[in-house]
Design a protein around this motif. Structure first.
Motif, PDB file in Angstrom:
ATOM      1  N   PHE A  24       0.854  -1.193   0.000  1.00 29.15           N
ATOM      2  CA  PHE A  24       0.000   0.000   0.000  1.00 29.15           C
ATOM      3  C   PHE A  24       0.885   1.236   0.000  1.00 29.15           C
ATOM      4  N   GLU A  26       0.235   5.374   0.187  1.00 30.89           N
ATOM      5  CA  GLU A  26      -0.729   6.460   0.324  1.00 30.89           C
ATOM      6  C   GLU A  26       0.019   7.785   0.239  1.00 30.89           C
ATOM      7  N   LEU A  28       0.846  10.069   2.108  1.00 26.71           N
ATOM      8  CA  LEU A  28       0.923  10.261   3.559  1.00 26.71           C
ATOM      9  C   LEU A  28       2.393  10.267   3.959  1.00 26.71           C
ATOM     10  N   GLY A  70      -6.361   4.633   1.689  1.00 27.17           N
ATOM     11  CA  GLY A  70      -6.063   5.431   2.862  1.00 27.17           C
ATOM     12  C   GLY A  70      -7.024   6.627   3.027  1.00 27.17           C
ATOM     13  N   ASN A  71      -6.869   7.211   4.193  1.00 29.30           N
ATOM     14  CA  ASN A  71      -7.680   8.375   4.536  1.00 29.30           C
ATOM     15  C   ASN A  71      -7.567   9.472   3.478  1.00 29.30           C
ATOM     16  N   TRP A  96      -4.524  14.501   6.500  1.00 29.81           N
ATOM     17  CA  TRP A  96      -3.277  14.535   7.281  1.00 29.81           C
ATOM     18  C   TRP A  96      -2.795  15.965   7.542  1.00 29.81           C
ATOM     19  N   ASN A 171     -12.630   4.293   1.605  1.00 32.30           N
ATOM     20  CA  ASN A 171     -11.703   3.824   2.638  1.00 32.30           C
ATOM     21  C   ASN A 171     -12.270   4.101   4.025  1.00 32.30           C
ATOM     22  N   GLU A 172     -12.286   3.095   4.864  1.00 35.13           N
ATOM     23  CA  GLU A 172     -12.663   3.239   6.289  1.00 35.13           C
ATOM     24  C   GLU A 172     -13.812   4.219   6.492  1.00 35.13           C
ATOM     25  N   TRP A 177     -12.894   9.759  11.958  1.00 34.71           N
ATOM     26  CA  TRP A 177     -11.761  10.559  11.473  1.00 34.71           C
ATOM     27  C   TRP A 177     -11.792  10.710   9.955  1.00 34.71           C
ATOM     28  N   HIS A 241      -9.205  -4.176   8.028  1.00 33.64           N
ATOM     29  CA  HIS A 241      -7.990  -3.430   8.383  1.00 33.64           C
ATOM     30  C   HIS A 241      -7.607  -3.787   9.810  1.00 33.64           C
ATOM     31  N   TYR A 243      -4.138  -3.290  12.694  1.00 30.85           N
ATOM     32  CA  TYR A 243      -2.756  -2.936  13.055  1.00 30.85           C
ATOM     33  C   TYR A 243      -2.503  -3.388  14.484  1.00 30.85           C
ATOM     34  N   GLU A 291      -5.292  -3.432   4.647  1.00 26.07           N
ATOM     35  CA  GLU A 291      -4.345  -2.713   5.515  1.00 26.07           C
ATOM     36  C   GLU A 291      -4.058  -3.600   6.708  1.00 26.07           C
ATOM     37  N   TRP A 295       2.107  -1.357  13.905  1.00 23.60           N
ATOM     38  CA  TRP A 295       2.140   0.110  13.864  1.00 23.60           C
ATOM     39  C   TRP A 295       2.300   0.603  15.297  1.00 23.60           C
ATOM     40  N   ALA A 346       0.592  -2.551   5.083  1.00 26.33           N
ATOM     41  CA  ALA A 346       0.443  -1.093   5.061  1.00 26.33           C
ATOM     42  C   ALA A 346       1.520  -0.477   5.952  1.00 26.33           C
ATOM     43  N   GLN A 347       2.424   0.225   5.363  1.00 22.33           N
ATOM     44  CA  GLN A 347       2.528   0.591   3.956  1.00 22.33           C
ATOM     45  C   GLN A 347       3.886   0.125   3.427  1.00 22.33           C
ATOM     46  N   ILE A 352       5.048   3.691   8.188  1.00 21.91           N
ATOM     47  CA  ILE A 352       4.812   2.315   8.666  1.00 21.91           C
ATOM     48  C   ILE A 352       5.258   1.285   7.631  1.00 21.91           C
TER      49      ILE A 352
HETATM   50  O1  AHR Z   1      -2.249   3.325   6.750  1.00 20.59           O
HETATM   51  C1  AHR Z   1      -2.428   4.508   7.465  1.00 20.59           C
HETATM   52  C2  AHR Z   1      -3.889   4.846   7.702  1.00 20.59           C
HETATM   53  O2  AHR Z   1      -4.461   3.881   8.536  1.00 20.59           O
HETATM   54  C3  AHR Z   1      -4.760   4.855   6.479  1.00 20.59           C
HETATM   55  O3  AHR Z   1      -4.761   6.068   5.832  1.00 20.59           O
HETATM   56  C4  AHR Z   1      -6.117   4.574   7.049  1.00 20.59           C
HETATM   57  O4  AHR Z   1      -6.948   3.914   6.141  1.00 20.59           O
HETATM   58  C5  AHR Z   1      -5.845   3.769   8.300  1.00 20.59           C
HETATM   59  O5  AHR Z   1      -6.549   4.266   9.383  1.00 20.59           O
END
Ligand code: AHR
Length: 497
Positions: A24, A26, A28, A70-71, A96, A171-172, A177, A241, A243, A291, A295, A346-347, A352
């Motif tokens: 992944f 993003e 970010l 991703g966000n 972000w 996404n999510e 958020w 997803h 983590y 994802e 993390w 991710a990622q 991360i």
């Molecule tokens: O991978 C980082 C973030 O984690 C992504 O943007 C989001 O989808 C998740 O909350």
């Protein structure tokens, strides 16, 4: 400590879909800018792509890479990232709180992914946008020519369509958020209509609906059921997803976290089957764990100063312990190869990620790079479900955690059997007896080990080779019987032919 495995050609679980070794990228932190793209870097090519990064990614043989978020995707206007670079907007990026320069967009990423040898898994914005932007993006990317958006792509220098096949529907969307977060009903309706129309533009698409952001969401399970009720006929996968971190510094509990992943997959598969039964459908829905990772910097806030361009964000430095959890998670994905067809670590770069860079400087590989690479290179073929006996322990959140986490993959074409094994024991080695009864005589090709005296050790820019694999693993073979020593707290890849 003693453990044993029986591995038999007849214990077929499923063919591995190579896309479970996806990743992944993003927009970010420094994943894109300073990661894959850094014009002026000594290794950069004509397009500004870092050559050292490409080389490290190619070695992983990443089959598919999710992009652009991703966000980030929930506020992204894809049109801002195509066409002449000089005319591209600088946007306030609200996921972000950074400034997005749009120097890299859909076409550049497609070029980069081709160089990396990876397919692109696209995502559409269902936060601030909807059916219209999504269908236009599919037309832009995949339609050959003769329509406004396909001709626009051609005018941007891309005569051939990108033919992206796999697409995420947002996404999510359950997360507060998220830009434009939605209730399950709001999202389900929108995802269904968007999916329907995207498939009208390109019937070859495979679509992923958003599941919960984590299994810890208060709406978890109900979200999945409602969304699937509204989208079942139009989508092919449901996303998960997850983590993990060791912020409580409890290594035994942390090493057991893959059992959470195992349960999560099992629960979501059950919800899919519940909706299948409810709808009297013949269609089986598959899972996309798009994802997952360790993390440890999760929860640290967005960049302290707003509107910077590509500030470093979530640049975890991974330890051996983190690599062992990643290894256990990879084994868990293989154990569910019948249901999980896509998964994305991710990622991939800096954020991360298993690969780290310095702007203008070198690249180094994190501990987690190695189990990921080994699984991607050697974990292709058929998963054979082993029968495992292992001593167990209890931890804060888990009971009956086996010290041995293991799986076997048979690559019939190459005539190779690979055993992936983690010894979770922090003090003792495991003596592992493997009975390969149906394979007859086998010979050891190599026994790769990732280990270190201190599980908290990392690779860093100045010490990039602290935790690297070696091939001095101790394994003996004797007429279909294999005996291996798995050192304390180690990741092992035992390759047999
Ligand atoms: O991978 C980082 C973030 O984690 C992504 O943007 C989001 O989808 C998740 O909350």
């Amino acid at each position: 400590q003693q453990a044993s495995m029986i591995v038999d050609k007849d214990f077929i679980l499923a063919e591995v879909d190579p896309r479970i070794y996806g990743s992944f990228i993003e927009h970010l932190g420094r994943a894109v800018y300073g990661g894959i793209y850094e014009p002026g870097h000594p290794t950069a090519d004509m397009q500004g792509f870092r050559g050292d990064v490409l080389e490290a990614v190619r070695k992983l043989k990443v089959p598919i890479i999710r992009y652009p978020g991703g966000n980030f995707v929930s506020g992204y206007n894809w049109e801002d990232g195509v066409g002449p670079k000089a005319e591209r907007k600088r946007n306030l990026e609200l996921a972000w709180w950074t400034t997005e320069t749009n120097e890299v967009g859909t076409n550049e990423f497609a070029d980069w992914a081709k160089l990396a040898g990876s397919e692109v898994m696209m995502a559409v914005n269902l936060g601030t946008r909807g059916v219209d932007a999504a269908r236009n993006l599919v037309e832009y990317c995949n339609h050959p020519s003769g329509s406004y958006y396909s001709d626009l792509r051609i005018s941007h220098g891309y005569k051939e369509p990108h033919r992206f096949k796999t697409w995420c529907l947002g996404n999510e969307m359950d997360g507060p958020w998220q830009i434009g977060a939605k209730t399950a009903v709001e999202y389900g309706r929108l995802a269904n209509e968007t999916a329907k129309v995207m498939k009208w533009v390109d019937p070859g698409l495979e679509l992923v609906a958003c599941g919960s952001s984590t299994s810890g969401m208060s709406t978890f399970a109900e979200w999945e059921a409602t969304v699937l009720d509204l989208t079942y006929d139009q989508v092919d996968y449901l996303s998960l997803h997850t983590y993990y971190n060791n912020n409580e510094n409890d290594s035994m509990n942390f090493l057991a976290r893959s059992m959470d992943m195992d349960q999560f997959i099992g629960s979501v598969a059950s919800i899919c089957d519940y909706i299948k039964a409810k709808k009297r459908s013949k269609k089986k829905l598959y899972l996309s764990l798009d994802e997952w990772n360790v993390w440890n910097t999760i929860g640290s806030s967005r960049a302290s100063e707003r509107w910077q361009v590509a500030p470093p964000e979530f640049e975890d430095t991974y330890t051996l312990e983190d690599a062992l959890v990643v290894g256990c998670c990879l084994i868990t994905l293989l154990k569910h190869a019948d249901r999980v067809k896509i998964a994305c670590l991710a990622q991939l770069i800096n954020t991360i990620a298993p690969i780290s860079t310095e702007n203008g400087g070198p690249l180094w590989l994190q501990t987690t790079y190695y189990p990921y690479m080994h699984a991607s290179l050697f974990g292709r073929g058929t998963v054979l479900q082993p029968i495992i006996r292992s001593p167990k322990y209890d931890s804060k959140d888990f009971t009956d955690v086996p010290y041995l986490e293991a799986i076997s993959v048979y690559n019939e074409e190459a005539g190779e059997i690979t055993l992936f094994a983690v010894n979770r024991h922090l003090a003792d080695s495991l003596e592992l007896d493997v009975n390969l009864r149906s394979f007859g005589n086998v010979r050891l090709m190599e026994h790769i080990v990732l280990e270190h005296e201190n599980i908290k050790t990392s690779n860093t820019k100045n010490r990039p080779n602290e935790v690297v694999p070696h091939t001095r693993g101790v394994t003996q073979t004797d007429e279909g019987k294999v005996t291996a020593r798995l050192s304390k707290a180690s990741w092992n890849v035992i390759r047999l032919a």
